[in-house]
Design a protein around this motif. Structure first.
Motif, short mmCIF file in Angstrom:
data_model
loop_
_atom_site.label_atom_id
_atom_site.label_comp_id
_atom_site.label_asym_id
_atom_site.label_seq_id
_atom_site.Cartn_x
_atom_site.Cartn_y
_atom_site.Cartn_z
N UNK A 165 37.38 29.17 21.21
CA UNK A 165 38.34 28.89 21.93
C UNK A 165 39.32 30.44 22.27
N UNK A 166 39.41 31.26 20.91
CA UNK A 166 39.88 31.88 20.98
C UNK A 166 39.08 33.54 21.13
N UNK A 167 39.91 33.86 21.93
CA UNK A 167 39.88 35.67 22.35
C UNK A 167 39.31 36.79 20.65
N UNK A 168 38.05 37.36 20.89
CA UNK A 168 37.60 37.98 19.71
C UNK A 168 38.85 38.51 18.49
N UNK A 169 39.89 39.45 19.27
CA UNK A 169 40.69 39.49 18.67
C UNK A 169 42.04 39.39 19.51
N UNK A 170 43.24 40.53 19.35
CA UNK A 170 44.73 40.32 20.13
C UNK A 170 44.68 41.41 21.20
N UNK A 171 43.75 41.95 21.05
CA UNK A 171 44.09 42.34 21.86
C UNK A 171 44.52 43.49 23.51
N UNK A 172 45.57 43.38 24.58
CA UNK A 172 46.15 43.58 25.71
C UNK A 172 45.09 44.28 26.42
N UNK A 173 45.51 43.55 27.20
CA UNK A 173 45.29 44.16 28.97
C UNK A 173 45.74 46.04 29.05
N UNK A 174 45.29 47.15 29.14
CA UNK A 174 46.79 47.68 30.02
C UNK A 174 47.31 47.33 31.62
N UNK A 175 46.96 46.65 32.11
CA UNK A 175 47.51 46.08 33.31
C UNK A 175 47.80 44.36 32.99
N UNK A 176 48.06 43.85 32.15
CA UNK A 176 48.55 43.04 31.33
C UNK A 176 48.26 41.82 30.92
N UNK A 177 47.22 40.85 30.28
CA UNK A 177 47.25 40.17 29.79
C UNK A 177 46.36 40.09 28.66
N UNK A 178 45.21 39.18 28.24
CA UNK A 178 44.09 38.98 27.28
C UNK A 178 43.80 40.29 27.53
N UNK A 179 42.94 41.19 26.79
CA UNK A 179 41.53 41.75 27.24
C UNK A 179 40.35 41.49 26.97
N UNK A 180 40.41 40.18 26.95
CA UNK A 180 38.72 40.01 26.65
C UNK A 180 38.82 38.53 28.31
N UNK A 181 37.39 38.17 28.29
CA UNK A 181 36.96 37.46 29.24
C UNK A 181 36.04 36.95 28.61
N UNK A 182 36.11 35.31 28.49
CA UNK A 182 35.09 34.53 28.34
C UNK A 182 34.37 35.09 29.54
N UNK A 183 32.45 34.75 29.45
CA UNK A 183 31.77 34.52 30.49
C UNK A 183 30.83 32.78 30.23
N UNK A 184 30.44 32.49 30.81
CA UNK A 184 29.27 31.28 30.88
C UNK A 184 28.33 32.06 30.69
N UNK A 185 27.60 31.24 29.71
CA UNK A 185 25.51 31.53 29.64
C UNK A 185 24.75 31.62 30.83
#
Length: 584
Positions: A165-185
């Motif tokens: 449920x948690x992103x792989x790390x804490x990196x932030x997007x240059x445009x704001x918010x998390x730098x990770x998005x979860x997909x549906x397989x």
């Protein structure tokens, strides 16, 4: 006094200029890119020929003679590739196609033909860090299982915590918010995350995978074969990420970190990225005509930036520390000196820039109350507004000073008209993803991207047959159109023309630099270059001008009379001057 009229020699007894020990000596190289002036065109805001309110390639071809007449060497085209346009074309869905908004590949070929006729090179803006989520390679990755070759083209990782449920790390997007998005397989279950340093619609490529390098080598050759003169490389510092993708606690754009914000950033400036550009340099050298690479490499300190322009890598790299330096003589002298020494150490030219499509235009920035101007973002209608008179005076002076420096220079479309940002752009028009991703906390870059004013023929000031462009123009631009400035000898347009003419005839781009000794209380900054003395008054009072023949002043009011009886002239505040010292 008009800046384009023959200006008088300064009568004695003005004192001769005295210089410090040489800071920079010419490398002796004469390649065009060592002294180039390159003009950035942001296609959607340059000229619309279809009436849809968005600029296009035919508009560029139609008006290219206007830009060539300034005396520039090349045009850098911001992205025109096929794209959903969620980030104004920096989200590419097909690197080998022109987006229908801008025209066709045939239109690009016509642009190249016209550029060749005018002896102007065309540099393509390549975006290798990320693509659009609509790119065929990413669509294939989404449809493929974890660990597949298709997924390995991008940076997919399993999540952390219970059920991932948690992103792989804490990196932030240059445009704001998390730098990770979860997909549906493909089976519909929640699955892996993919990395996007920018918008969630812009997945990052996995440059640890050799197949990514092969794909971009093919893309480069595609455009070089069509006549491109080289490439500006978007976020060149970000392609390779640190092994293991460790956590990092800085903001992705570095705006919250003083000093050198990216010094330890695991997503920027990794050593392996240099191998990518050595390969690209070798590809460019397969083609005739000195095809070039320019890095948008936001790395610190300036000595680290010089690593990007070693003899077998990039030809140029943008000098962001210079762009972001305050209106302060000591600070400007320090960064120019450091830049020249760092780039001299690797035999490369320094490259200077004051405005582009990602920062407030310098006519706005230099007239704005500094607490109100957000780093990397523009001003809005709720902010304290800039002083347009002060901003334009300083912008003209800063440009004249910059164009006197040895090395290359980049100009952003419209700065030759004295344009500032649309600082009162209504929020409903904002399209920069930064604005949406931060819920309006950061306004984004729309204010510096407003369509250009050409003439008084339409309500959009000649930009389009439509009443307005994709962004509305601010009030008062009627007096700033190219048509209105053509016949005015004191216009900003004619200042740029004369400055570029003199820059070329005096070979300033390939010249030397010796700082002036006398700074008059720290408010005067001056240097000699190839027999031309360049002066900038950053203070609040007039300063005496050394003896010499005036070549060009930043405005009709830049020069004033010194106190009675001295027989000399003074340089007024927020003004710049080029003069030729008397021969011994």
């Amino acid at each position: 006094m008009s800046q384009t009229e023959e200006l008088p020699a300064i009568p004695q007894p003005a004192a001769p200029a005295r210089f410090e020990e040489a800071t920079h000596a010419s490398s002796g190289g004469t390649q065009w890119w060592r002294r180039s002036v390159i003009y950035q065109i942001y296609p959607r805001s340059f000229r619309d020929t279809t009436g849809n309110g968005i600029g296009d390639l035919r508009g560029i071809t139609t008006e290219l003679h206007q830009i060539a007449s300034l005396g520039v060497d090349a045009i850098w085209l911001s992205p025109f590739f096929a794209s959903p346009q969620k980030d104004a074309g920096y989200d590419v869905s097909d690197y080998r196609a022109v987006d229908p908004l801008f025209g066709t590949l045939g239109d690009f070929d016509e642009l190249i033909a016209e550029a060749n006729r005018l002896e102007v090179k065309i540099l393509v803006d390549i975006v290798p860090n990320h693509c659009s989520d609509q790119h065929a390679l990413f669509r294939e990755a989404l449809a493929s299982p974890a660990g597949s070759a298709a997924r390995e083209m991008f940076i997919f990782r399993d999540g952390l915590g219970d059920g991932g449920q948690l992103p792989p790390n804490n990196w932030q997007s240059h445009f704001g918010g998390s730098a990770w998005t979860r997909i549906h397989e493909p089976d519909g279950t929640e699955g892996q995350y993919y990395l996007h340093l920018f918008d969630s619609s812009q997945p990052d490529f996995n440059w640890d995978n050799p197949a990514v390098g092969d794909e971009f080598a093919s893309v480069l050759r595609f455009w070089l074969d069509r006549g491109a003169g080289g490439f500006r490389v978007d976020v060149a510092h970000a392609l390779v990420k640190a092994s293991g993708l460790p956590d990092w606690h800085g903001r992705a754009d570095g705006a919250d970190t003083p000093g050198y914000p990216f010094a330890d950033a695991p997503m920027f400036g990794q050593p392996a990225v240099h191998e990518v550009f050595r390969r690209w340099r070798a590809i460019c050298e397969e083609y005739p005509g000195e095809r070039v690479l320019c890095a948008e490499a936001n790395v610190h300190p300036i000595e680290a930036m010089a690593d990007w322009v070693r003899p077998d890598e990039m030809h140029q790299s943008f000098n962001f520390p210079f762009l972001h330096t305050d209106w302060d003589a000591a600070a400007l002298k320090a960064i120019i000196t450091r830049s020249l020494k760092a780039f001299d150490a690797v035999g490369a030219p320094s490259t200077w820039v004051l405005s582009n499509h990602d920062v407030p235009r310098h006519a706005t920035r230099l007239g704005a109350p500094s607490p109100a101007l957000r780093p990397g973002d523009g001003l809005g209608p709720g902010d304290a507004q800039p002083d347009p008179v002060l901003g334009l005076a300083r912008a003209r002076a800063a440009t004249l000073f910059m164009l006197g420096l040895p090395g290359g220079a980049y100009l952003y479309q419209g700065e030759e008209l004295g344009l500032g940002d649309h600082t009162e752009l209504p929020h409903e028009y904002r399209q920069d993803p930064t604005y949406a991703r931060t819920d309006g906390e950061r306004l984004g870059r729309d204010g510096c991207r407003v369509p250009l004013p050409w003439n008084d023929s339409t309500r959009s000031l000649g930009f389009s047959d439509a009443d307005t462009g994709w962004l509305p123009q601010p009030e008062g631009w009627e007096s700033l159109t190219r048509q209105a400035q053509e016949s005015d000898p004191d216009s900003t347009l004619n200042l740029y023309r004369k400055a570029l003419e003199l820059r070329g005839s005096h070979h300033l781009g390939l010249g030397n630099l010796n700082w002036l000794e006398d700074t008059i209380g720290g408010q005067l900054l001056g240097f000699g270059n190839s027999g031309v003395l360049v002066l900038l008054n950053l203070g609040s009072t007039p300063v005496d001008v050394p003896a010499g023949e005036v070549l060009l002043a930043s405005s009709a009011t830049a020069l004033g009379a010194a106190p009675a009886g001295t027989g000399s002239l003074v340089l007024n505040p927020d003004a710049a001057l080029w003069l030729r010292p008397p021969t011994a």
